[in-house]
Scaffold this active site. Structure first.
Site, PDB file in Angstrom:
ATOM      1  N   ILE A  95      40.888   7.241  76.622  1.00  0.00           N
ATOM      2  CA  ILE A  95      39.944   8.308  76.708  1.00  0.00           C
ATOM      3  C   ILE A  95      40.101   9.418  75.424  1.00  0.00           C
ATOM      4  O   ILE A  95      41.179   9.678  75.136  1.00  0.00           O
ATOM      5  CB  ILE A  95      40.011   9.069  77.973  1.00  0.00           C
ATOM      6  CG1 ILE A  95      40.368   8.178  79.281  1.00  0.00           C
ATOM      7  CG2 ILE A  95      39.062  10.230  77.975  1.00  0.00           C
ATOM      8  CD1 ILE A  95      38.929   7.583  79.361  1.00  0.00           C
ATOM      9  N   THR A 109      31.040   1.350  75.732  1.00  0.00           N
ATOM     10  CA  THR A 109      30.327   0.254  76.555  1.00  0.00           C
ATOM     11  C   THR A 109      31.272  -0.018  77.759  1.00  0.00           C
ATOM     12  O   THR A 109      32.399  -0.275  77.360  1.00  0.00           O
ATOM     13  CB  THR A 109      30.139  -0.980  75.765  1.00  0.00           C
ATOM     14  OG1 THR A 109      29.564  -2.145  76.531  1.00  0.00           O
ATOM     15  CG2 THR A 109      31.386  -1.339  74.874  1.00  0.00           C
ATOM     16  N   HIS A 110      30.654  -0.495  78.895  1.00  0.00           N
ATOM     17  CA  HIS A 110      31.584  -0.733  79.981  1.00  0.00           C
ATOM     18  C   HIS A 110      31.025  -2.042  80.883  1.00  0.00           C
ATOM     19  O   HIS A 110      29.934  -2.272  81.017  1.00  0.00           O
ATOM     20  CB  HIS A 110      31.468   0.496  81.014  1.00  0.00           C
ATOM     21  CG  HIS A 110      32.225   0.349  82.284  1.00  0.00           C
ATOM     22  ND1 HIS A 110      33.821   0.237  82.224  1.00  0.00           N
ATOM     23  CD2 HIS A 110      32.069   0.319  83.544  1.00  0.00           C
ATOM     24  CE1 HIS A 110      34.318   0.284  83.397  1.00  0.00           C
ATOM     25  NE2 HIS A 110      33.001   0.287  84.246  1.00  0.00           N
TER      26      HIS A 110
HETATM   27  C1  GRF Z   1      34.417  -5.423  76.825  1.00  0.00           C
HETATM   28  O1  GRF Z   1      33.770  -5.892  78.097  1.00  0.00           O
HETATM   29  C2  GRF Z   1      34.302  -3.896  77.100  1.00  0.00           C
HETATM   30  O2  GRF Z   1      33.203  -3.288  78.012  1.00  0.00           O
HETATM   31  C3  GRF Z   1      35.796  -3.706  77.687  1.00  0.00           C
HETATM   32  O3  GRF Z   1      36.662  -4.450  77.261  1.00  0.00           O
HETATM   33  C4  GRF Z   1      35.671  -5.542  76.645  1.00  0.00           C
HETATM   34  C5  GRF Z   1      36.179  -5.473  75.304  1.00  0.00           C
HETATM   35  O4  GRF Z   1      35.730  -6.839  74.683  1.00  0.00           O
HETATM   36  N1  GRF Z   1      36.304  -2.141  78.090  1.00  0.00           N
HETATM   37  P1  GRF Z   1      35.914  -7.028  73.100  1.00  0.00           P
HETATM   38  O5  GRF Z   1      37.307  -6.510  72.558  1.00  0.00           O
HETATM   39  O6  GRF Z   1      34.628  -6.425  72.340  1.00  0.00           O
HETATM   40  O7  GRF Z   1      36.060  -8.601  72.949  1.00  0.00           O
END
Ligand code: GRF
Length: 209
Positions: A95, A109-110
């Protein structure tokens, strides 16, 4: 209205969302480019991807600082040296504190449809709850855990027999496209925030015309 030409991307893992942004920004018409990649740990694929793309990297580890507030200040100062218009937390598992959030717009992004299943285990939690549809959310970061104003969302089905890894991969395929599309639009068209509502460019936001 804010615009987002210079991106600092923060990663903690494999960095496939970062790669999607690097690939998109190879085309100048995309309107944004990754000027630096930061991480909270060493030895991750995300940093390798940045180096391969010729993008400078930095690492700020929480454990290297006496207090969380010291780390918050240090990472904000490091980000600031690259003068970003937008910071993108793309799988960044920390965070960010006020020193970063007060200085820059931060996009996050989540892998779930917020406000359902916030936190570090959004995919696992959705699966455990037995939902039939989940998805991904691109949002502006605030001081909470996945609580900021939502920029975009897209649904992804949960299929019989899914485990966490299979579902997460299906979500990430959509998530990468959603992130790239929305960062590009924010860069090219600008955006405004009114309360919880984010408007990109001249998007009507649902009013009739
Ligand atoms: C993504 O799904 C993001 O939302 C989550 O972890 C993943 C990261 O994937 N917190 P990457 O490292 O971009 O492949």
């Amino acid at each position: 209205m804010s615009k987002a030409g210079r991106l600092v991307v923060l990663v903690s893992g494999s960095g496939t969302n970062l790669q999607a942004l690097l690939d998109a920004s190879a085309d100048p018409s995309y309107g944004a480019r990754v000027v630096a990649v930061g991480a909270d740990r060493e030895g991750i694929e995300g940093l390798v991807r940045a180096t391969k793309a010729g993008v400078p990297t930095f690492v700020e580890k929480l454990g290297d600082y006496a207090t969380r507030a010291d780390w918050d200040r240090a990472i904000a100062a490091k980000i600031a040296t690259y003068e970003p218009d937008l910071v993108v937390a793309a799988g960044f598992m920390k965070i960010l504190g006020a020193p970063t959030l007060d200085a820059f717009p931060v996009l996050n992004t989540h892998p779930a449809l917020l406000p359902s299943f916030p936190g570090a285990h959004g995919v696992r939690d959705a699966l455990a709850h037995g939902v039939k549809v989940t998805g991904c959310t691109v949002m502006l970061a605030d001081e909470g855990i996945d609580t900021g104003p939502i920029v975009a969302q897209e649904a992804v089905p949960v299929l019989p027999g899914d485990d966490e890894a299979a579902l997460h991969e299906r979500i990430k395929t959509v998530e990468r496209r959603l992130l790239v599309e929305n960062v590009g639009r924010m860069a090219r068209e600008g955006w405004t925030v009114s309360g919880r509502h984010v408007r990109i460019g001249n998007q009507s936001g649902g009013e009739s015309t």
